[in-house]
Every structure is written in structure tokens, then in C-alpha cells.
Design a protein around this motif. Structure first.
Motif, mmCIF file in Angstrom:
data_model
loop_
_atom_site.group_PDB
_atom_site.id
_atom_site.type_symbol
_atom_site.label_atom_id
_atom_site.label_comp_id
_atom_site.label_asym_id
_atom_site.label_seq_id
_atom_site.Cartn_x
_atom_site.Cartn_y
_atom_site.Cartn_z
ATOM 1 N N ASN A 48 4.873 -1.197 2.892
ATOM 2 C CA ASN A 48 4.553 0.223 2.703
ATOM 3 C C ASN A 48 5.427 0.795 1.602
ATOM 4 O O ASN A 48 6.654 0.726 1.675
ATOM 5 C CB ASN A 48 4.751 1.004 3.995
ATOM 6 N N SER B 115 0.836 -1.206 0.000
ATOM 7 C CA SER B 115 0.000 0.000 0.000
ATOM 8 C C SER B 115 0.863 1.244 0.000
ATOM 9 O O SER B 115 2.007 1.259 0.468
ATOM 10 C CB SER B 115 -0.931 0.001 1.229
ATOM 11 N N GLY B 116 0.282 2.280 -0.543
ATOM 12 C CA GLY B 116 0.924 3.586 -0.582
ATOM 13 C C GLY B 116 -0.137 4.654 -0.504
ATOM 14 O O GLY B 116 -1.293 4.379 -0.168
ATOM 15 N N GLU B 117 0.214 5.849 -0.862
ATOM 16 C CA GLU B 117 -0.731 6.956 -0.771
ATOM 17 C C GLU B 117 -1.850 6.784 -1.809
ATOM 18 O O GLU B 117 -1.635 6.891 -3.008
ATOM 19 C CB GLU B 117 -0.016 8.287 -0.998
ATOM 20 N N SER C 292 -3.800 0.385 -2.843
ATOM 21 C CA SER C 292 -3.448 -0.846 -2.146
ATOM 22 C C SER C 292 -3.530 -1.998 -3.132
ATOM 23 O O SER C 292 -4.490 -2.094 -3.912
ATOM 24 C CB SER C 292 -4.399 -1.093 -0.956
#
Length: 219
Positions: A218, A173-175, A178
Motif C-alpha cells: 500500500n 496500489s494507492g489512491e 495499481s
């Protein structure tokens, strides 16, 4: 009369350093009682530095230096308006610690009745003795434990949440996004530990194990 005044002065000179040492001991006890809050509710501090080497001011700024230890023989910096004195103290602390409540065989998973809390002198215990009984929950014993034996952190390991060869879900997941995928764990890992995973494409990724056994990455 002069003899009387001289005698009183001599008595004052003798009593003053004793009073100063007593006040300093109270300040040190307060310092370590705050430092050990949550670990110990009974703290005794003995000053090992000779009285003639104690700080001259009544309220020195005190700080513990050069040690991660919470008790035992420690060094304290006493600062009197820039005039520094290094004090040697012995800190005795009483509180609860974890012991084996029954015989535990090496390789066993600890059950609620396997361990118990005991009250005693923390400064006389073996290094890294467990103080928080929740740390023993579902842990695996790395050695045989005898009833009443203090449990050291090095004697246990957390139970594996992921085992090598197991199929696991990988969540990257990131900004604002996901991505999920499945892979094969390459090593054993407990919750919050790092696990390496070979994805279906052959790519090897690394992430943190969560309580559900997923591998979180992440980005």
C-alpha cells in the motif's frame, strides 16, 4: 427489651458485611462473565481480599487492572465515588479448548481430524492454549503432540503461503492506481505476514502476503 435490641443490632452488624460480600461477588461474576463471553460459559469468582478491606458502597465501579490474563489470580479496582480499593480475586472459567485428537509428528500439517475441542477448566491450562479450532487449520506442528494434549499457540505455525526463492506477483496500489510486477521472494511467509521481494530491477520491496500468494504493497 434493651437486651433484645442490642442482640438484634449485633446480629445485623454480623450479617451486613456477609451480605455486602455476597453482592460484590455477584457483581464480579457478572463482570467476568461479560469479559469472557465467547470463551467461557461458566465463570466462578472467589474474592481473596479480607472482608474488612472490601469497598464500603453497594455498587462500586469495577475494572480489571494490570493484567492481560482472562482468568486465574487477578486484581480488580473497586471505585466508590473516588474511594478506591484494590481487590484480589481468583477467576475460574470453564469452556472449550483445542487438544490433539491423535498423535501428531513434528513438521506435520494438521488435518481436520488432527485436533478436537475438549471442555474443561481454562484457568488450569498451560499458557496460550488454543481456544479457536480454526487457528489449527493447515497449521504445521513444531513438536510431537500426544492424543489429548492441549495445543498451545507456540506449538504451531501457519503453513508458508510463500517460500524463499519462489516467483511471486507484487501488487502496489494507492489512491486511484495499481501497479503489478514480478519478483523473487526472499523469505518464507504465511498469509498476513510480511515478505521481502527482489524485483527484476534489483530493488527490494516489502509487503503483506494475501491468500492468493500475492505480495500487497500500500502506497
Amino acid at each position: 427489651m434493651k437486651a433484645l435490641h442490642g442482640g438484634l443490632a449485633a446480629i445485623f452488624l454480623l450479617v451486613s458485611p456477609l451480605t455486602q460480600a455476597s453482592d460484590l461477588q455477584e457483581q464480579l461474576t457478572s463482570l467476568f462473565a461479560q469479559r469472557l463471553a465467547g470463551f467461557s460459559d461458566e465463570v466462578v469468582v472467589n474474592i481473596r481480599t479480607p472482608k474488612n478491606l472490601l469497598p464500603a458502597c453497594e455498587q462500586p465501579a469495577l475494572s480489571v487492572i494490570g493484567s492481560a490474563k482472562l482468568w486465574g489470580n487477578l486484581n480488580v479496582l473497586a471505585n466508590c465515588a473516588g474511594a478506591k480499593r484494590y481487590l484480589q480475586v481468583n477467576v475460574q472459567a470453564t469452556g472449550n479448548y483445542v487438544v490433539a485428537a491423535q498423535s501428531v509428528a513434528r513438521g506435520s500439517v494438521l488435518q481436520p481430524g488432527s485436533v478436537a475441542l475438549k471442555r474443561g477448566r481454562l484457568d488450569q491450562l498451560p499458557p496460550r492454549t488454543m481456544l479457536d479450532i480454526t487457528q489449527a487449520q493447515d497449521a504445521v506442528s513444531l513438536r510431537d503432540l500426544a492424543p489429548g494434549q492441549p495445543v498451545q499457540l507456540s506449538m504451531l505455525r501457519q503453513a508458508w503461503r510463500v517460500k524463499a526463492g519462489q516467483r511471486v506477483q507484487v501488487v502496489a496500489s494507492g489512491e486511484g492506481f495499481s501497479v503489478n510486477g514480478e519478483g523473487q521472494a526472499l523469505n518464507n511467509a504465511a498469509v498476513a505476514q510480511n515478505a521481502r521481494v527482489r524485483m527484476a530491477s534489483g530493488q527490494i520491496v516489502s509487503g503483506t502476503v494475501d491468500s492468493d500468494g500475492n505480495i500487497l504493497i500500500n502506497l
